[in-house]
Design a protein around this motif. Sequence first.
Motif, PDB file in Angstrom:
ATOM      1  N   TRP A  65      11.291   4.709  -8.310  1.00 37.68           N
ATOM      2  CA  TRP A  65      10.629   4.466  -7.029  1.00 37.68           C
ATOM      3  C   TRP A  65      11.595   4.782  -5.900  1.00 37.68           C
ATOM      4  O   TRP A  65      12.732   4.316  -5.889  1.00 37.68           O
ATOM      5  N   PHE A  66      11.141   5.607  -4.956  1.00 35.56           N
ATOM      6  CA  PHE A  66      11.957   5.974  -3.807  1.00 35.56           C
ATOM      7  C   PHE A  66      11.306   5.428  -2.548  1.00 35.56           C
ATOM      8  O   PHE A  66      10.092   5.569  -2.348  1.00 35.56           O
ATOM      9  N   GLU A  67      12.149   4.821  -1.732  1.00 33.42           N
ATOM     10  CA  GLU A  67      11.649   4.127  -0.548  1.00 33.42           C
ATOM     11  C   GLU A  67      11.993   4.906   0.710  1.00 33.42           C
ATOM     12  O   GLU A  67      13.162   5.185   0.996  1.00 33.42           O
ATOM     13  N   PRO A  72      14.371  -7.622  -4.263  1.00 30.11           N
ATOM     14  CA  PRO A  72      13.938  -8.880  -3.637  1.00 30.11           C
ATOM     15  C   PRO A  72      12.435  -9.051  -3.766  1.00 30.11           C
ATOM     16  O   PRO A  72      11.677  -8.084  -3.783  1.00 30.11           O
ATOM     17  N   ALA A  73      12.045 -10.291  -3.892  1.00 27.03           N
ATOM     18  CA  ALA A  73      10.606 -10.569  -4.012  1.00 27.03           C
ATOM     19  C   ALA A  73       9.894 -10.114  -2.751  1.00 27.03           C
ATOM     20  O   ALA A  73      10.358 -10.339  -1.636  1.00 27.03           O
ATOM     21  N   MET A  74       8.789  -9.431  -2.946  1.00 26.07           N
ATOM     22  CA  MET A  74       8.013  -8.929  -1.823  1.00 26.07           C
ATOM     23  C   MET A  74       6.675  -9.633  -1.775  1.00 26.07           C
ATOM     24  O   MET A  74       6.020  -9.801  -2.814  1.00 26.07           O
ATOM     25  N   PRO A  75       6.266 -10.075  -0.609  1.00 29.25           N
ATOM     26  CA  PRO A  75       4.932 -10.685  -0.530  1.00 29.25           C
ATOM     27  C   PRO A  75       3.869  -9.636  -0.803  1.00 29.25           C
ATOM     28  O   PRO A  75       3.869  -8.567  -0.201  1.00 29.25           O
ATOM     29  N   ALA A  76       3.010  -9.912  -1.754  1.00 29.81           N
ATOM     30  CA  ALA A  76       1.950  -8.963  -2.079  1.00 29.81           C
ATOM     31  C   ALA A  76       0.878  -8.987  -1.000  1.00 29.81           C
ATOM     32  O   ALA A  76       0.674 -10.011  -0.331  1.00 29.81           O
ATOM     33  N   PRO A 136       7.487  -3.989  -9.636  1.00 29.60           N
ATOM     34  CA  PRO A 136       8.149  -4.508  -8.431  1.00 29.60           C
ATOM     35  C   PRO A 136       7.653  -3.874  -7.134  1.00 29.60           C
ATOM     36  O   PRO A 136       7.880  -4.424  -6.061  1.00 29.60           O
ATOM     37  N   HIS A 137       6.959  -2.730  -7.251  1.00 30.58           N
ATOM     38  CA  HIS A 137       6.578  -1.998  -6.038  1.00 30.58           C
ATOM     39  C   HIS A 137       5.069  -1.871  -5.837  1.00 30.58           C
ATOM     40  O   HIS A 137       4.627  -1.639  -4.711  1.00 30.58           O
ATOM     41  N   THR A 138       4.300  -1.976  -6.905  1.00 30.71           N
ATOM     42  CA  THR A 138       2.861  -1.741  -6.800  1.00 30.71           C
ATOM     43  C   THR A 138       2.070  -2.742  -7.623  1.00 30.71           C
ATOM     44  O   THR A 138       2.571  -3.350  -8.581  1.00 30.71           O
ATOM     45  N   LYS A 143       3.093  -2.473  -2.328  1.00 34.75           N
ATOM     46  CA  LYS A 143       3.399  -3.826  -1.847  1.00 34.75           C
ATOM     47  C   LYS A 143       4.011  -3.819  -0.444  1.00 34.75           C
ATOM     48  O   LYS A 143       3.679  -4.669   0.387  1.00 34.75           O
ATOM     49  N   ARG A 144       4.911  -2.855  -0.186  1.00 34.23           N
ATOM     50  CA  ARG A 144       5.707  -2.898   1.040  1.00 34.23           C
ATOM     51  C   ARG A 144       5.035  -2.243   2.235  1.00 34.23           C
ATOM     52  O   ARG A 144       5.523  -2.375   3.352  1.00 34.23           O
ATOM     53  N   GLU A 145       3.979  -1.496   2.006  1.00 28.99           N
ATOM     54  CA  GLU A 145       3.300  -0.841   3.120  1.00 28.99           C
ATOM     55  C   GLU A 145       1.810  -0.782   2.839  1.00 28.99           C
ATOM     56  O   GLU A 145       1.387  -0.793   1.674  1.00 28.99           O
TER      57      GLU A 145
END
Length: 772
Positions: free
Chosen positions: A469-471, A492-496, A573-575, A598-600
């Motif tokens: 995964w690339f951010e 780090p934990a990301m709010p879903a 962790p990302h999706t 998750k992040r966007e």
Amino acid sequence: MNRRQFLAGIAAVPAIGGAAAEGESKIRSIDIVHHTHLDVGYTALPAVVRDEQVRYLDAAIDCCRADPAFRWTVETLVELDDWHRAASPARRAALESLVRAGRMDVMGLPFNQTAFLNAAQWRQMLAWIPRPLWQALSIRAAMQNDVNGFPRAGAMALLDHGIHHLLMGINADSGGPPFRRPDAFWWKQPDGRRIFVWLGEHYGSVMNYLAPAREGVRYRTDEAALRAAQAKLADHLRAIEAEGYAFDSLILTHTHPQHYDNGYAFPSLAPFIAAWNRHGLAPALRLTTATDAVFRMERAVGASIATLEGEWTDWWANGDASGPREVAASRVAKRSLAAAVSPALGAMPARDERYVSGILRDLCLFDEHTWGAASSISAPYSLPTLGQYVEKSDLAYRPMGMAGALLERRVRAKIDALPAGVYAINPAPAATSGWAAVAGVDAKAASLVHAQSGDVRPLVRERGQTRAWFENLAAASVNAYRAAAEPAPAPPAMPAPTVRFDAAGWPISATWPGMAQALFDGAPGDFVCVGVVPPADRRTISQLHAKFDAEVRRKSFQQTGATYGRTVARETPHTLGYTQEIRHPRLGASRRLLEVWKREPRARLTVALDRLSSMAPEVLFLSFDLPQGLPLPVFSCGGVPFTPYRDQLRGTCKDYFAIDGWAHYAASGSGGHWLWVTRDAPLVAIGGPHVCELHQQEPAARHRILAMIFDNCWHTNFVADSHGPMEFQFDLVWRDSLAQPAALAEAIADDPIVVVNPATHEEAPLLEDILH
């Protein structure tokens, strides 16, 4: 209101040029333009057609040399280019001499186009022949025949090359002109420039009016034959004047009476016209070239005609959806080529410029309007039909392979001089985040460490594939990493995002912090099938286009949706991922996968369908609901934005739209921006399926966009029964501001490119030959 009601509603009003005359005909003269209409295929294999057109152009030159009154217009540059490459210097000089004398003419487009060309293709279209040859042939006008529309991107490209006159000879089958014809108008482009448009009759119409004088392969010139032809022509002139035609001159076009398409010169036309005029028959006929005719018409009526604005959408665009795999392959080629020419990879070597041009030429020919044989529906598995589609398909698959190879060379050439390591490349003009395949990395490696920042990306191995995964990879960037054995620290934990589900567990809404409305507000990727109900068939569809009947339309089509299996959820962790089986009588094993970032605020839908074989006409869609209350989206065609319904020529197609691959919804105030991106299927509808509705009014459900993924409703030319596995991918992203939707769409339609640069390389001279 549907399109036929719209046309009926204007039948009693004057034409654009003014009021109709009363009493005898005002038409005093008719310019007849003689040419052939080029289908790259249809009547024979494309290779055969192109070979024959070289011979036919030689024949036209000889007809002009044999008869000083004969005139010939070369409709397309592809035939001119093929001929010119094979012609002797003497034959080339003969053509140029005839052009200078006004006895032959060359139009400015390579062929008759669909609406699927991107901006790079339009640049290639207007660079089909060398500039010195263009100038020597004094190309000043363009002609598009058969096809029901013409993108503004094409009109602006013509204007860029000094062409200010466009002749349209639309075929009314399964579509037609946007308003009453013949007529003329100024077409104003988004940048304020205008092009003069002659909206003519069908490209071979005059042959019908002169038919009483024709005997076999020649026109008779005796008085009885001439007067019989005059009577039929007079009937037609009275008819068009009754409908509102108001000019005292007219342009009609003439191909070959026995070969409407891909024909050759008809030498007896010139003596027929001479005999007509010797007998003093009215109106006077003049055999001339297209450029001369359209320039004369502009001088006569240009000061009195209307100026119109808007995109000229094409009723025939749905035919491309008959070959969804080939369309997808062509779009892979376009994306690979865009990546290959990215500034991230440096200047293009001169040796590779010819590859770029060759790829674009193939893609332009793929997007040419001829998709198959005249027998493609009546005899779909005949050898001629299969042979023609093999050639057509090659124009998608060959550039796909060539563009992929070019991109691979360009990437390797870029990283070859760099230190050993792993490189993540984003060639697109906007930043992007997401998964990317990582091939060739050491099997012991567990992570990738950024060479400058030290950022660590874990390597994930599953189902035989390694990916990372690339951010937020920067636009047009090359990012260096090293493979490391140590595992990456836990992210780090990301709010879903807040996701709502239907009863089967499929997401129907997703919202991230800072959003007033959801990214989507309904099940993404719902399957819709609109099939024909017997006894209705393809003839019914064609007849509805010719004469719309709401009751016949209601009885002729049935819309059905799919049912869906249990949703299987999976989190990384990302999706957030959701997979679901799609069940419909027209499908074999099919599924859909929705990945939610998750992040966007972003989601990607991948749909794998297995269409079961059937010759029955049907149209398949995938539906997406954005939040209700959003305005109409902005599309782009050939790099030129437009708003459907509101930014179109009146009477043009609104049942579906050919787009570059994205739709931009902008909420009012500070509500944000939604960008919907289609990787594989560039035909969309707004509000509902609209199959054969011929509608003109804006739909109430402006927030609903449907991707047309298959359509085999045509009765000729297109593919009858594409079946088996097909895959389609869509992305949806939200931004609080979005100035360049096309750049972002390009970035998210594909994943980053990840390559390993080894510590050892081949010898430099060898690589120089291979890569440069």
